[in-house]
Design an enzyme around this catalytic site. Structure first.
Site, short mmCIF file in Angstrom:
data_model
loop_
_atom_site.label_atom_id
_atom_site.label_comp_id
_atom_site.label_asym_id
_atom_site.label_seq_id
_atom_site.Cartn_x
_atom_site.Cartn_y
_atom_site.Cartn_z
N LYS A 76 0.86 -1.19 0.00
CA LYS A 76 0.00 0.00 0.00
C LYS A 76 0.90 1.24 0.00
O LYS A 76 1.97 1.23 0.60
CB LYS A 76 -0.88 -0.03 1.24
CG LYS A 76 -1.99 1.01 1.28
CD LYS A 76 -2.84 0.79 2.54
CE LYS A 76 -3.99 1.79 2.64
NZ LYS A 76 -4.82 1.54 3.84
N SER A 151 -9.66 1.38 2.91
CA SER A 151 -8.83 2.21 2.07
C SER A 151 -7.76 1.44 1.30
O SER A 151 -7.19 1.98 0.35
CB SER A 151 -8.14 3.27 2.94
OG SER A 151 -7.25 2.66 3.85
N SER A 175 -9.65 -1.07 6.98
CA SER A 175 -9.11 -0.77 5.66
C SER A 175 -8.44 -1.93 4.94
O SER A 175 -8.19 -1.84 3.73
CB SER A 175 -8.11 0.39 5.76
OG SER A 175 -8.81 1.61 5.84
#
Lengths: 474, 477
Positions: A76, A151, A175
């Site tokens: 990420k 996310s 997330s």
């Protein structure tokens, strides 16, 4: 080349033993990552990855020392990678090149992993649909009208579409688990302190935890084992060891599992049905299932948004245009440097949370909001630790709804985090596990939660359910 | 106008003291002062995204020592908090400090001013990180982050201070204790000791405290004294004119000697304190505190008492004990000689006069100083030679006895010799002698001075005086 990109880590290792090279594996995944029709990646590090794969191919020593030997992965874009863009999907850090690697990145590297890119996300992790970022939204590969989840949407989509073998995400309020659920992959947020946060760009420090997204439960255990352990650079990291892969096949005979009534009640009918089905499977496999009520759970969401925004307002204050990151060009005074850099560098959702955070921490509101939220947090923590005296696992939805249409933003979407924030507020480990698709072909998932540092329970139940469900899904 | 008849001041001090640990409080960078800008920095102390603080245990121990030496209670559980504000020298835009669970609480130190001892309470001592420094150049401002993350303690006194001189006494004592502990250099010119002054004024006899003002960032004892005096007068004058004192933050202007408004209460920062999530709360065991307590060095009060027990007068004992350097020097004296009183007098008299500022060294060995005092006690030299020897031998390693012999400084005790000197002096002072005879008694001093001069200063002054009186037949002078 899908014979490579559809494989799990375990399967890739076996193909390697049959002669498949690291370079061939890397090439296959990089091809998908570069095509990237779902906007899952912000940066693809193709060249570096190929070089690394070739270097690994030259290694002649025992590959067993490298559990992730030649396995391409994505991280990420809020996990620092030395000399590689790490943007948090924000204009603020659009050109940010970290000077160091996050501890998690170092661990995966020493296990033989090959970084192939950095994945798209909600700006600074703030969002549930991966659509608040500076580089555009992540597209759900199953149905582009639907949210990809967030996310860590880029990480989930990359795993789901064979654009990496596994991915690292971060989970502050769900997330990792939510996008895993919306994309049919396994997402695990381990216990707070399991994985060093050094190098994870902070959103809310007391809630943030790096997590793993994989194609199956076994891969998840393999990767997580590499990430656990005490890090001298993170005072909140734990020394507890994690023996996970070994525990997978132990079965669930005698394990005690409970569903939380308050969370089942708010779920849609298909989600409720899959919980009932899973409960039946658990019973069949020798576990016991009961229903419990935890009324305090409704307060979690409120406490979560207060605490996470408060910490975010402090963590993101350092982006002031002075040292690194976006610095507004037309500033005249110190105050205009601050105001312009932050006004222009942050997106709407981030600003909304920073304002909220500043408000709840202010002298006049502190006790009404922030201190109250801390009290709720302690209350829930002690309730759940009491609950886990008699239980091994909790079973609940990841989200009250299977997935939702794109386009919802801000406070309207906050309520959907109700099932996931519990694990962050309490620090407990949780897993989201695929359990088939709905009538429209959209993935459905379940969530398992266990006691602190009892990831073993998650993996045992998760693995048993995965095996039992096999065949009905893919 | 002197307001001190009618008004009294209440002063509390917040003192920031940099701890001289090898490395910074939350990372491994050096704390060295004076290196080229931004050479002692790393991703952690410059607040790069993703970095986390890890506590330097030495800084914690130093702060505990400071608490123990100032009679504080040490918390068994403590934590860090974030103090949020924007400034370019603060790279994380928050300072890691301690808010509601400070490490040390409820202590005191005893301060002697004008021979009177008063006890000044210490409300709390907490541990925090220092910020960087802005460097203003001609056409730009640079930021030096070397100081960023240097450990600091903030010592907050109770508002027990009643005068500017007492404030100075408190600070000198606090500094002295820190130097004894060896946990800080306390160099005000390098900023390793800085002070905020809280001061309010009220009418004598009134029980309610007046509104207080804070004077920020003072870095010299004499300016602190001046600022307090100025601020006392300013507030008194406001009250006298029927005005009110507003709660303000002010700064002291060294050039004008006045305090000026920095910001009003309305403009004050809301620091939005909250617990630092990156550092778990710390448990401090009783055993650990006991171990540190056992290792405490002897502190100034204890040294002072031991000097008084040796027969040294209280004011000299205070003067010696209030500097660790002088006191350590005097400890060496005590080890080597039985009669320390003479050395103490010499030390607090002639030696102190020779020292240029706080950092100057005594350029006489303890043995030399003991020898000088002993010769005076034994009558080998007189008192004025004793004093002169300090400056004559300063910076040399000459044996004082040899020097006295080689330079004919031995005291003349022989009555016949002294008599001869006196006769010579009388002969050479005819005018003074006739004045004396005429009743002008002060003329005697001139004649005696002449005789002392003729002895090259070596005459035993008591015997010389006796001889002179015998010769002049003036016993009644």
């Amino acid at each position: 080349m899908s014979y490579i990109t559809k494989r799990t880590i375990t399967e890739l290792a076996s193909l390697q033993r049959d002669g498949l090279s690291c370079l061939e594996i890397a090439e296959a995944y990089i091809k998908n990552a570069q095509a990237d029709p779902y906007n899952a990646y912000i940066t693809v590090t193709g060249e570096q990855a190929l070089e690394r794969a070739m270097a690994l191919d030259r290694i002649r020593e025992d590959r067993k020392a490298f559990p992730l030997f030649g396995i391409p992965y994505a991280a990420k874009d809020n996990i620092c990678t030395k000399g590689i863009l790490t943007t948090c999907a924000s204009k603020m850090l659009a050109e940010h090149l970290p000077v160091y690697d996050a501890t998690a990145i170092r661990h995966i590297h020493s296990a033989g992993g090959v970084l192939i890119g950095k994945t798209n996300m909600d700006e600074f992790g703030m969002g549930s649909s991966s659509d608040t970022g500076y580089f555009g939204k992540v597209i759900n590969p199953f149905n582009e009208q639907r949210s990809a989840g967030g996310s860590s949407g880029g990480s989930a989509v990359a795993v789901a579409t064979g654009a990496c073998a596994f991915a690292l995400g971060s989970d502050t309020g769900g997330s990792v688990r939510l996008p895993a659920a919306f994309n049919g992959v396994v997402g695990v947020k381990p216990t707070y302190g399991r994985i060093s946060r050094y190098g994870l760009i902070a959103f809310a420090s007391s809630l943030d935890q790096i997590g793993v997204l994989t194609k199956d439960v076994t891969d998840s255990a393999t990767v997580l084992e590499q990430l656990c352990g005490k890090d001298a650079m993170d005072s909140t990291s734990s020394e507890q060891s994690a023996d996970l892969v070994h525990a997978l096949s132990q079965g669930i005979q005698g394990m005690r599992i409970a569903v939380i009534r308050e969370l089942t009640d708010i779920a849609d009918s298909q989600t409720r049905l899959s919980i009932t089905n899973a409960a039946a499977m658990i019973s069949k496999l020798g576990g016991t299932v009961e229903e419990i009520s935890v009324p305090e759970i409704s307060k979690c969401l409120w406490a979560y948004y207060v605490i996470s925004s408060a910490e975010a307002s402090s963590n993101l204050a350092r982006y002031d245009g002075v040292r690194y990151g976006y610095s507004a060009p037309d500033r005249t005074t110190l105050s205009s440097l601050y105001t312009k850099s932050r006004s222009e560098g942050f997106g709407t959702e981030v600003k909304r949370r920073l304002l909220l955070g500043g408000y709840v921490l202010s002298a006049e509101n502190r006790s009404a909001y922030y201190l109250k939220a801390l009290a709720i947090r302690n209350e829930i923590k002690s309730t759940l630790s009491r609950v886990f005296k008699d239980l091994d696992c909790l079973l609940c939805p990841v989200s009250p709804n299977i997935s939702w249409e794109c386009g919802f933003q801000g406070a309207d979407t906050y309520k959907n985090d109700i099932c996931t924030v519990i694990a962050n507020i309490t620090g407990l480990p949780a897993m989201s596990l695929p359990c088939g698709t709905d009538s429209n072909g959209v993935p459905m998932e379940l969530q398992l939660m266990a006691n602190s540092f009892n990831e073993q329970a998650l993996y045992r139940v998760g693995y048993a359910l995965e095996q039992a469900l096999k065949g009905g899904t893919r | 106008m002197n307001y001190s008849e009618k008004y009294e001041m209440t002063v509390g001090l917040e003192t920031h003291i940099e701890l001289k640990t090898q490395s910074k409080i939350f990372c491994g960078c050096s704390t060295k002062f004076g290196d080229a800008p931004n050479t002692n920095i790393c991703p952690v102390c410059t607040g790069m995204p993703g970095t986390l603080p890890t506590l330097n245990r030495a800084a914690l121990d130093y702060a505990i020592l400071a608490g123990l030496a100032t009679n504080c209670k040490i918390a068994s559980l403590t934590k860090f908090d974030r103090k949020n504000y924007f400034y370019p020298d603060l790279p994380k835009a928050y300072q890691i400090s301690q808010y509601d669970m400070p490490l040390c609480t409820d202590g005191y130190i005893d301060v002697e001013t004008d021979g009177e001892i008063s006890r000044i309470g210490i409300e709390r001592i907490h541990l925090e990180e220092d910020a960087g420094k802005l460097v203003h150049e001609k056409d730009c401002t640079g930021i030096d982050y070397n100081r960023c993350g240097v450990p600091l303690i903030e010592v907050v006194s109770r508002p027990d201070i009643k005068s500017a001189e007492q404030a100075r006494g408190y600070l000198q004592k606090l500094r002295c204790i820190m130097l004894y502990l060896g946990i800080s250099d306390c160099k005000m010119n390098e900023g390793s000791l800085r002070c905020d002054v809280n001061i309010s004024v009220r009418k004598k006899g009134s029980t309610a405290l007046g509104e207080r003002c804070e004077i920020k960032n003072m870095n010299s004892f004499s300016f602190i004294v001046k600022a307090i005096q100025y601020e006392f007068d300013r507030q008194c004058e406001l009250y006298e004119r029927g005005g009110t004192v507003l709660p303000e933050t002010r700064r002291y202007d060294q050039a004008t000697g006045r305090t000026e408004l920095m910001r009003t209460k309305e403009q004050a920062n809301d620091y939005r304190y909250f617990p630092e999530p990156d550092i778990p709360p710390l448990e401090i065991s009783i055993e650990h505190v006991s171990r540190l307590k056992e290792g405490l060095p002897i502190l100034p009060d204890e040294r002072k008492s031991s000097y008084i027990a040796l027969g040294i007068k209280s004011s000299s004992a205070e003067m010696i004990a209030s500097s660790k350097y002088i006191s350590d020097y005097f400890q060496a004296v005590i080890e080597r000689c039985s009669d320390c009183e003479g050395v103490a007098n010499l030390l607090t008299g002639e030696v102190f006069r020779m020292l240029q500022g706080d950092d100057d060294e005594i350029r006489l060995s303890p043995d030399q100083l003991i020898c000088i005092a002993q010769m005076a006690n034994e009558g080998i030299i007189n008192r004025s030679t004793e004093k002169k020897l300090v400056s004559l031998l300063w910076g040399t390693d000459t044996d004082p006895r040899k020097y006295v012999t080689d330079n004919s400084l031995v005291q003349i005790n022989d009555i016949d010799t002294l008599k001869g000197i006196c006769e010579k002096a009388i002969m050479q002072s005819q005018k003074a002698v006739s004045d004396l005879r005429g009743g002008k008694l002060t003329a005697y001093k001139a004649i005696l001075g002449k005789a002392m001069g003729l002895s090259h200063g070596n005459a035993n002054p008591v015997l010389l005086d006796q001889c002179m009186k015998d010769l002049l037949g003036t016993d009644d002078i």
